[in-house]
Structures are given as C-alpha cells and as structure tokens.
Design an enzyme around this catalytic site. Structure first.
Site, PDB file in Angstrom:
ATOM      1  CG  ASN A  51       6.271  -5.400   5.921  1.00  0.00           C
ATOM      2  OD1 ASN A  51       5.327  -5.593   5.168  1.00  0.00           O
ATOM      3  ND2 ASN A  51       7.013  -4.311   5.864  1.00  0.00           N
ATOM      4  CD  GLU A  52       0.575  -6.708   6.069  1.00  0.00           C
ATOM      5  OE1 GLU A  52       1.490  -7.524   6.292  1.00  0.00           O
ATOM      6  OE2 GLU A  52       0.014  -6.605   4.968  1.00  0.00           O
TER       7      GLU A  52
ATOM      8  N   GLY B 138       1.427  -5.573   0.815  1.00  0.00           N
ATOM      9  CA  GLY B 138       0.486  -5.677  -0.302  1.00  0.00           C
ATOM     10  C   GLY B 138       1.123  -6.294  -1.548  1.00  0.00           C
TER      11      GLY B 138
ATOM     12  CG  LEU C 123      -2.049  -1.000   1.231  1.00  0.00           C
ATOM     13  CD1 LEU C 123      -2.961  -0.766   2.430  1.00  0.00           C
ATOM     14  CD2 LEU C 123      -2.876  -0.936  -0.048  1.00  0.00           C
TER      15      LEU C 123
HETATM   16  C1  LIG Z   1     -10.356  -5.137   9.990  1.00  0.00           C
HETATM   17  C2  LIG Z   1      -9.164  -4.623   9.278  1.00  0.00           C
HETATM   18  C3  LIG Z   1      -8.451  -3.822  10.260  1.00  0.00           C
HETATM   19  C4  LIG Z   1      -7.267  -3.486  10.183  1.00  0.00           C
HETATM   20  C5  LIG Z   1      -6.375  -3.782   9.094  1.00  0.00           C
HETATM   21  C6  LIG Z   1      -5.425  -2.771   9.311  1.00  0.00           C
HETATM   22  C7  LIG Z   1      -4.596  -2.434   8.573  1.00  0.00           C
HETATM   23  C8  LIG Z   1      -4.252  -3.035   7.321  1.00  0.00           C
HETATM   24  C9  LIG Z   1      -3.662  -1.870   6.601  1.00  0.00           C
HETATM   25  C10 LIG Z   1      -2.831  -1.869   5.698  1.00  0.00           C
HETATM   26  C11 LIG Z   1      -2.232  -2.993   5.109  1.00  0.00           C
HETATM   27  C12 LIG Z   1      -1.176  -2.615   4.527  1.00  0.00           C
HETATM   28  C13 LIG Z   1      -0.415  -3.502   3.905  1.00  0.00           C
HETATM   29  C14 LIG Z   1       0.671  -2.714   3.203  1.00  0.00           C
HETATM   30  O1  LIG Z   1       0.893  -2.955   2.061  1.00  0.00           O
HETATM   31  S1  LIG Z   1       1.516  -1.477   4.031  1.00  0.00           S
HETATM   32  C15 LIG Z   1       2.927  -1.115   2.983  1.00  0.00           C
HETATM   33  C16 LIG Z   1       4.097  -1.814   3.527  1.00  0.00           C
HETATM   34  N1  LIG Z   1       5.223  -1.594   2.656  1.00  0.00           N
HETATM   35  C17 LIG Z   1       6.465  -1.586   3.097  1.00  0.00           C
HETATM   36  O2  LIG Z   1       6.725  -1.779   4.269  1.00  0.00           O
HETATM   37  C18 LIG Z   1       7.544  -1.326   2.086  1.00  0.00           C
HETATM   38  C19 LIG Z   1       8.356  -0.134   2.417  1.00  0.00           C
HETATM   39  N2  LIG Z   1       9.390   0.037   1.400  1.00  0.00           N
HETATM   40  C20 LIG Z   1      10.538  -0.659   1.402  1.00  0.00           C
HETATM   41  O3  LIG Z   1      10.796  -1.492   2.248  1.00  0.00           O
HETATM   42  C21 LIG Z   1      11.507  -0.379   0.286  1.00  0.00           C
HETATM   43  O4  LIG Z   1      11.182   0.872  -0.282  1.00  0.00           O
HETATM   44  C22 LIG Z   1      11.508  -1.442  -0.827  1.00  0.00           C
HETATM   45  C23 LIG Z   1      12.136  -2.759  -0.263  1.00  0.00           C
HETATM   46  C24 LIG Z   1      10.107  -1.749  -1.372  1.00  0.00           C
HETATM   47  C25 LIG Z   1      12.382  -0.963  -2.011  1.00  0.00           C
HETATM   48  O5  LIG Z   1      13.653  -0.608  -1.543  1.00  0.00           O
HETATM   49  P1  LIG Z   1      14.634   0.251  -2.469  1.00  0.00           P
HETATM   50  O6  LIG Z   1      15.884   0.487  -1.689  1.00  0.00           O
HETATM   51  O7  LIG Z   1      14.760  -0.402  -3.802  1.00  0.00           O
HETATM   52  O8  LIG Z   1      13.844   1.601  -2.750  1.00  0.00           O
HETATM   53  P2  LIG Z   1      13.641   2.859  -1.786  1.00  0.00           P
HETATM   54  O9  LIG Z   1      14.692   3.850  -2.112  1.00  0.00           O
HETATM   55  O10 LIG Z   1      13.460   2.431  -0.377  1.00  0.00           O
HETATM   56  O11 LIG Z   1      12.224   3.373  -2.299  1.00  0.00           O
HETATM   57  C26 LIG Z   1      12.093   3.983  -3.590  1.00  0.00           C
HETATM   58  C27 LIG Z   1      11.017   5.044  -3.525  1.00  0.00           C
HETATM   59  O12 LIG Z   1       9.756   4.428  -3.236  1.00  0.00           O
HETATM   60  C28 LIG Z   1       9.171   5.009  -2.077  1.00  0.00           C
HETATM   61  N3  LIG Z   1       8.390   3.937  -1.393  1.00  0.00           N
HETATM   62  C29 LIG Z   1       8.822   2.749  -1.008  1.00  0.00           C
HETATM   63  N4  LIG Z   1       7.838   2.031  -0.446  1.00  0.00           N
HETATM   64  C30 LIG Z   1       6.734   2.795  -0.501  1.00  0.00           C
HETATM   65  C31 LIG Z   1       5.372   2.597  -0.090  1.00  0.00           C
HETATM   66  N5  LIG Z   1       4.929   1.466   0.458  1.00  0.00           N
HETATM   67  N6  LIG Z   1       4.518   3.611  -0.285  1.00  0.00           N
HETATM   68  C32 LIG Z   1       4.912   4.764  -0.862  1.00  0.00           C
HETATM   69  N7  LIG Z   1       6.183   5.002  -1.289  1.00  0.00           N
HETATM   70  C33 LIG Z   1       7.086   4.029  -1.104  1.00  0.00           C
HETATM   71  C34 LIG Z   1      10.377   5.484  -1.288  1.00  0.00           C
HETATM   72  O13 LIG Z   1      10.004   6.446  -0.357  1.00  0.00           O
HETATM   73  C35 LIG Z   1      11.261   6.019  -2.375  1.00  0.00           C
HETATM   74  O14 LIG Z   1      10.743   7.275  -2.786  1.00  0.00           O
HETATM   75  P3  LIG Z   1      11.694   8.379  -3.499  1.00  0.00           P
HETATM   76  O15 LIG Z   1      12.175   7.745  -4.764  1.00  0.00           O
HETATM   77  O16 LIG Z   1      12.797   8.636  -2.520  1.00  0.00           O
HETATM   78  O17 LIG Z   1      10.789   9.547  -3.700  1.00  0.00           O
END
Ligand SMILES: CC/C=C\C/C=C\C/C=C\C=C\CC(=O)SCCNC(=O)CCNC(=O)[C@H](O)C(C)(C)COP(=O)(O)OP(=O)(O)OC[C@H]1O[C@@H](n2cnc3c(N)ncnc32)[C@H](O)[C@@H]1OP(=O)(O)O
Length: 281
Positions: free
Chosen positions: A153-154, A131, A86
């Site tokens: 990793n939620e 996600g 997400l």
């Molecule tokens: C009844 C129900 C009740 C409750 C349920 C409750 C909640 C459920 C709610 C949500 C569920 C969510 C599930 C999710 O999906 S949460 C998202 C989790 N994601 C992460 O933890 C990933 C975080 N990102 C990373 O670990 C890394 O970025 C990577 C491994 C994906 C990539 O690493 P890199 O070194 O290759 O790249 P970066 O330089 O770190 O990132 C590049 C660029 O992208 C931006 N970015 C990365 N991840 C996200 C993201 N998830 N959202 C938005 N943007 C992201 C990062 O900031 C960099 O941006 P810039 O290029 O610097 O601008």
C-alpha cells in the site's frame, strides 16, 4: 552436510536455542525430526519493522544459512498481525543516520530471505501490509489465514515501493496484476489474494497453516539441495544483483525522500487518519 547425524542436529538445535535467547524479537525453534526452523516475529504489538527487529531478522537469516537450514517457516506471535510493515513512528521526523541503517538493513533482509539457499514459507497468520507483505513475498510460498489483508500500500502512504520489491510482486502475480495493485496501493483480503496468486493457500487455523507449510517444504526432501538452490539462484539472482549494484544509491535517495518535508507531511496525515496511536504534537 548439517543434520546428517543426530549429533549435528542436536548441535544445531542447541545453537539455535542459545541464539534465540539472545534475540527477544525473533524466536527460532527447530523441529528435530524434520530439521525445519520456525522463526516467529514477536515485537509487540504488531511486529512493525524498526531497526532492532530488522537487525534481528537479518542475523537470524544469516545463522540459518550458515547452519544449512533445511527449510524455514516465517510467522508471527500475534494472532492478528503478521507484520504491520515499517515502523511508521520511526519514519516520522527521523534521525537520518538511523533511517539510513534501517533502510540498509531492510535491503539485507530482502537479499538474505529472497536469496536463501533453503526453502522458505510464510505462514501469514495476520495482516500483512507493505513491509509485512514484503517479508511474505520474499518467501517461496505463502499460506494465509482468513479475514486478514495483505498488499503493498506504499502508494496510499505517498511513495513508490522500491524496484526490488516491485520485481518480487511481478514475479509472484505477473506484470499486469502488479501494475494494478501497486499503482492503487491495494490491500487484498485473504480470498482476493488467493485469486490473484499473491498467496498460495488459505488455512482456517495456524496449526493447519503450519501443516500446509511443512507439506510444501517436504516436497524438496528428495531433491538434491545444491540443485534446488542453484535453480532458485538462477531464477532470482538477477533481481538480487540489481539491488546489490544499486544498494548505496537507493539508501541515499531513500533518506533524502523520507526526510523531505513533503513526505513528512503526508506520513503525518496517514498516521493521524489510519493509526490509533497518534503523533505527539
Ligand atoms: C529509491 C527508494 C526511494 C524511495 C522509497 C521510498 C519509500 C519507501 C519507504 C518505505 C516503505 C515502507 C513500506 C512500509 O512498510 S510503510 C508501513 C505501512 N504500514 C501500514 O500501512 C500499516 C498501518 N497499520 C494498519 O493498517 C493496522 O494497524 C493493521 C491492519 C496492521 C492492524 O490493525 P488492528 O486494528 O489490528 O490494530 P491497530 O489498533 O490499528 O494497531 C495496533 C497498534 O499498532 C500500531 N501500529 C500499527 N501499524 C503500525 C506501523 N506500521 N508502525 C508503527 N505502529 C503501528 C497502532 O498505532 C496501534 O498502536 P497502539 O496499540 O494504539 O499504541
């Protein structure tokens, strides 16, 4: 049945080409020989799932179902990230209406992909946290490239994965491994994911991964499609029905949860610690 004649196939290919021009975030191509569709996620830079991308994935799946797709390969245009999950910036200080739509569309994507009548493979050609892992888990088979991470990793971010996603994880790696993985919010390296069965095969390049994916899809060439899809529905139907029954209630509790200040604080900390891009103060 679609694809039985060259005319049908040509119609479908044109249709998909037309469709893909309307969808800049998901590119869909059809291999005219095999009839397999490849849907490539291409939202820069990490395919983070915001409402627009989720909506386009949902529409794509709907069109593939309607056109009796013979098999789907889901992959990413990035060579580093399959999907970062997400869009965390859109979850931070959100507009409640948009969050409501976002969660509801995420549920739709799960229902359509996990429950598709056609066979599905994720070619995980980059990192797939949260996600991103959800998208891969909702396919029937996963081929992953080396040196990336995948997992739910939620718990690390401050919440629990929803029940339907927990079901998907359990059905894939078994209850014991799912409990270890989910309670710790573990992100697995490719080789570790292979060992616990979170991915089915490892490939050294995207081309090799696509070949493995096509080999999996070809296994069903001689199986009557209705028998295959009925069996899949029998195996997955109860989990899907459980979500369908609870859909609106889950959206309400999700919106309450995400807009709560305690969650917003822990999300803010997670972003500051883990993402390069920071929050504007
Ligand atoms: C009844 C129900 C009740 C409750 C349920 C409750 C909640 C459920 C709610 C949500 C569920 C969510 C599930 C999710 O999906 S949460 C998202 C989790 N994601 C992460 O933890 C990933 C975080 N990102 C990373 O670990 C890394 O970025 C990577 C491994 C994906 C990539 O690493 P890199 O070194 O290759 O790249 P970066 O330089 O770190 O990132 C590049 C660029 O992208 C931006 N970015 C990365 N991840 C996200 C993201 N998830 N959202 C938005 N943007 C992201 C990062 O900031 C960099 O941006 P810039 O290029 O610097 O601008």
């Amino acid at each position: 049945m679609a694809f039985r004649t060259a005319r049908n196939l040509a119609y479908f290919s044109n249709y998909i080409r037309n469709y893909s021009t309307n969808g800049p975030l998901v590119n869909v191509t059809v291999n005219e020989k095999s009839g397999f569709a490849t849907a490539t996620l291409q939202r820069p830079s990490v395919n983070s799932l915001n409402l627009e991308l989720l909506t386009e994935i949902s529409h794509t799946l709907q069109q593939l179902e309607k056109n009796k797709c013979r098999g789907l390969i889901l992959t990413s245009a990035s060579n580093k990230v399959f999907s970062a999950g997400l869009d965390l910036f859109e979850l931070h200080k959100p507009n409640a209406d948009k969050i409501k739509q976002m969660w509801s569309t995420l549920q739709e994507v799960w229902i359509k992909l996990y429950g598709s009548s056609y066979p599905t493979v994720a070619v995980v050609n980059g990192h797939a946290p949260a996600g991103g892992c959800m998208l891969a888990l909702s396919c029937e088979y996963r081929v992953m490239l080396n040196n990336f991470i995948i997992g739910l990793n939620e718990a690390q971010i401050g919440f629990s994965a929803p029940m339907w996603l927990i079901d998907g994880m359990r059905n894939t790696i078994g209850s014991r491994q799912a409990e270890f993985a989910l309670t710790a919010g573990t992100l697995f390296k490719t080789e570790e994911a292979l060992k616990i069965g979170l991915v089915d095969e490892v490939a050294q390049s995207k081309e090799e991964a696509i070949e493995k994916a096509e080999k999996f899809l070809n296994k069903f060439a001689k199986i009557p499609p209705h028998a295959r899809s009925m069996t899949k529905a029998a195996l997955r139907g109860a989990n899907i029905q459980a979500l369908v029954r609870n859909k609106d209630e889950e959206v309400r509790s999700y919106v309450d949860f995400v807009t709560d200040s305690q969650f917003q604080d822990s999300l803010g900390e997670f972003i500051e610690l883990n993402l390069k891009q920071k929050l504007s103060k």
